[in-house]
Design a protein around this motif. Structure first.
Motif, PDB file in Angstrom:
ATOM      1  N   ARG A 212     -11.825  23.571 -47.483  1.00  0.00           N
ATOM      2  CA  ARG A 212     -10.547  23.579 -48.540  1.00  0.00           C
ATOM      3  C   ARG A 212      -9.984  23.057 -48.692  1.00  0.00           C
ATOM      4  O   ARG A 212      -8.714  22.088 -47.457  1.00  0.00           O
ATOM      5  CB  ARG A 212     -10.491  25.116 -47.669  1.00  0.00           C
ATOM      6  CG  ARG A 212     -11.677  26.540 -47.889  1.00  0.00           C
ATOM      7  CD  ARG A 212     -10.826  27.762 -47.001  1.00  0.00           C
ATOM      8  NE  ARG A 212     -11.501  28.545 -47.448  1.00  0.00           N
ATOM      9  CZ  ARG A 212     -11.483  28.983 -46.034  1.00  0.00           C
ATOM     10  NH1 ARG A 212     -10.973  28.481 -44.948  1.00  0.00           N
ATOM     11  NH2 ARG A 212     -12.389  29.941 -45.585  1.00  0.00           N
ATOM     12  N   PRO A 213      -9.642  22.294 -49.219  1.00  0.00           N
ATOM     13  CA  PRO A 213      -7.794  21.709 -49.557  1.00  0.00           C
ATOM     14  C   PRO A 213      -6.940  22.650 -49.532  1.00  0.00           C
ATOM     15  O   PRO A 213      -5.708  21.335 -49.495  1.00  0.00           O
ATOM     16  CB  PRO A 213      -7.978  21.840 -51.035  1.00  0.00           C
ATOM     17  CG  PRO A 213      -9.030  23.069 -52.341  1.00  0.00           C
ATOM     18  CD  PRO A 213      -9.815  23.642 -51.073  1.00  0.00           C
ATOM     19  N   VAL A 214      -6.868  23.573 -49.124  1.00  0.00           N
ATOM     20  CA  VAL A 214      -5.778  24.113 -48.607  1.00  0.00           C
ATOM     21  C   VAL A 214      -6.091  25.603 -47.507  1.00  0.00           C
ATOM     22  O   VAL A 214      -6.639  25.980 -48.101  1.00  0.00           O
ATOM     23  CB  VAL A 214      -4.506  24.855 -49.894  1.00  0.00           C
ATOM     24  CG1 VAL A 214      -5.288  25.561 -51.071  1.00  0.00           C
ATOM     25  CG2 VAL A 214      -3.482  25.550 -49.129  1.00  0.00           C
ATOM     26  N   GLY A 215      -5.471  26.147 -46.653  1.00  0.00           N
ATOM     27  CA  GLY A 215      -5.891  27.009 -45.694  1.00  0.00           C
ATOM     28  C   GLY A 215      -5.637  28.178 -46.346  1.00  0.00           C
ATOM     29  O   GLY A 215      -5.878  28.954 -47.332  1.00  0.00           O
ATOM     30  N   MET A 216      -5.897  29.410 -44.729  1.00  0.00           N
ATOM     31  CA  MET A 216      -6.215  30.645 -45.820  1.00  0.00           C
ATOM     32  C   MET A 216      -4.582  31.272 -45.382  1.00  0.00           C
ATOM     33  O   MET A 216      -4.610  30.482 -45.237  1.00  0.00           O
ATOM     34  CB  MET A 216      -7.022  31.532 -44.199  1.00  0.00           C
ATOM     35  CG  MET A 216      -8.665  31.059 -44.307  1.00  0.00           C
ATOM     36  SD  MET A 216      -9.241  31.744 -45.746  1.00  0.00           S
ATOM     37  CE  MET A 216      -9.142  33.292 -45.216  1.00  0.00           C
ATOM     38  N   ASP A 217      -5.293  32.332 -45.973  1.00  0.00           N
ATOM     39  CA  ASP A 217      -4.416  33.082 -46.350  1.00  0.00           C
ATOM     40  C   ASP A 217      -4.917  34.517 -45.762  1.00  0.00           C
ATOM     41  O   ASP A 217      -5.375  34.850 -45.481  1.00  0.00           O
ATOM     42  CB  ASP A 217      -3.694  33.095 -47.737  1.00  0.00           C
ATOM     43  CG  ASP A 217      -2.482  34.112 -48.105  1.00  0.00           C
ATOM     44  OD1 ASP A 217      -1.180  33.127 -48.494  1.00  0.00           O
ATOM     45  OD2 ASP A 217      -2.893  35.105 -48.831  1.00  0.00           O
ATOM     46  N   ILE A 218      -3.248  35.598 -45.113  1.00  0.00           N
ATOM     47  CA  ILE A 218      -3.518  36.712 -44.372  1.00  0.00           C
ATOM     48  C   ILE A 218      -3.882  37.674 -46.016  1.00  0.00           C
ATOM     49  O   ILE A 218      -4.405  37.887 -45.096  1.00  0.00           O
ATOM     50  CB  ILE A 218      -2.549  37.401 -43.822  1.00  0.00           C
ATOM     51  CG1 ILE A 218      -1.201  37.517 -45.170  1.00  0.00           C
ATOM     52  CG2 ILE A 218      -1.757  36.369 -43.370  1.00  0.00           C
ATOM     53  CD1 ILE A 218       0.648  38.135 -44.899  1.00  0.00           C
TER      54      ILE A 218
END
Length: 311
Positions: A212-218
């Protein structure tokens, strides 16, 4: 929070005692329940708890999860007056639950006049990871722990609609720009500059991408990784699909003030249609069969743990 050095230096034995043992199913304290109008909800509750317990026994025998205690409890909110711990699952009634916790703790007189920003950015409520290890253990072992969950695909679509279909000063520039840049061929300059207008298919490509180019999110992280239901023994499992009944029964269970009822209002974008099974079906039409299956697979544990039916 514990300093990083202290977190790392704690011996493994102090991380989470009994972490590999199936959690015991303690009987709920029903001292405050009056009358028999709650019998059906109580019966459903016991079935949910037993179902999760049985699942965890089978699952834990196959897979060991080593997680530091402080990380394990980082999503859990503490309300000391009524001795409750709430694990926050975004898009499953969490804003209104935090309002209720503020009323229970005496920080507000009513849930109805607490703003969205006050709930999420006001720093009024303490999380369990802000206590020392003794404080964490004591509360985990003696407080009533509860969680509210939602059908995984409904929760996912609800998060997408909330964060990407409305103006958002965080999700568009941080997630939107990165998603459009990587997954949209021939993206125009405006989209690359603002990050607005992410399509559901692009969002799913991001979700399923191991790079992923940006991480996970809650808001779209699996509940199994937010709340660790097989490592923390939740005393009460509510569902968004029966939110009002479950919530008001829980408030009775903990001896909340009689006037306090779970808020009915929709936190934001109140004119939008709620994310229902039919709404989800419309979004899934944008995906290939393979993408749809992979998305279900992504939330496989959540479906199993909470007895949701995956199509």
């Amino acid at each position: 929070r514990l300093p990083e050095q202290q977190k790392m230096s704690e011996s493994p034995l102090s991380w989470f005692r009994g972490v590999y043992l199936p959690p015991a199913l303690h009987p709920l304290n029903k001292t405050f329940i009056k009358g028999d109008k709650w019998q059906d909800i109580d019966s459903t509750q016991e079935k949910r708890r037993a179902f999760l317990q049985d699942f965890c026994k089978k699952y834990n025998s196959r897979k060991k999860l080593q997680t530091h205690l402080v990380h394990l409890v980082s999503r859990i909110y503490v309300e000391d007056r009524h001795k409750v711990l709430y694990c926050e699952v975004p898009k499953a009634g969490c804003s209104n639950w935090k309002r209720v916790l503020m009323v229970l703790s005496g920080l507000a007189a009513s849930a109805s006049n607490i703003s969205h920003d006050d709930v999420h950015y006001g720093k009024h409520l303490r999380k369990l990871d802000s206590y020392d290890l003794k404080g964490i253990y004591t509360r985990l072992n003696t407080y009533t722990k509860f969680i509210f969950v939602r059908d995984p695909m409904e929760r996912l679509v609800s998060a997408f609609r909330d964060k990407f279909e409305h103006p958002n000063s965080y999700y568009h520039p941080v997630f939107g720009k990165a998603i459009i840049k990587k997954y949209r061929h021939h993206a125009d300059e405006e989209a690359l500059k603002t990050g607005s207008g992410v399509k559901f298919k692009e969002f799913i490509q991001y979700l399923l991408d191991s790079h992923r180019p940006v991480g996970m999110d809650i808001h779209w992280e699996q509940v199994s990784k937010l709340c660790y239901p097989c490592l923390i023994n939740y005393d009460f499992i509510g569902k968004f699909e029966t939110l009002e009944e479950d919530a008001n029964y829980f408030l009775q269970l903990i001896g909340a003030p009689a006037h306090l009822k779970f808020p009915k209002f929709k936190d934001r974008h109140s004119s939008d249609e709620r994310t229902s099974t039919e709404v989800v079906r419309q979004y899934l039409k944008e995906l290939s069969k393979e993408e749809t299956q992979l998305t279900y697979d992504f939330y496989h544990l959540d479906y199993l743990m909470f007895n949701y039916t995956s199509p």
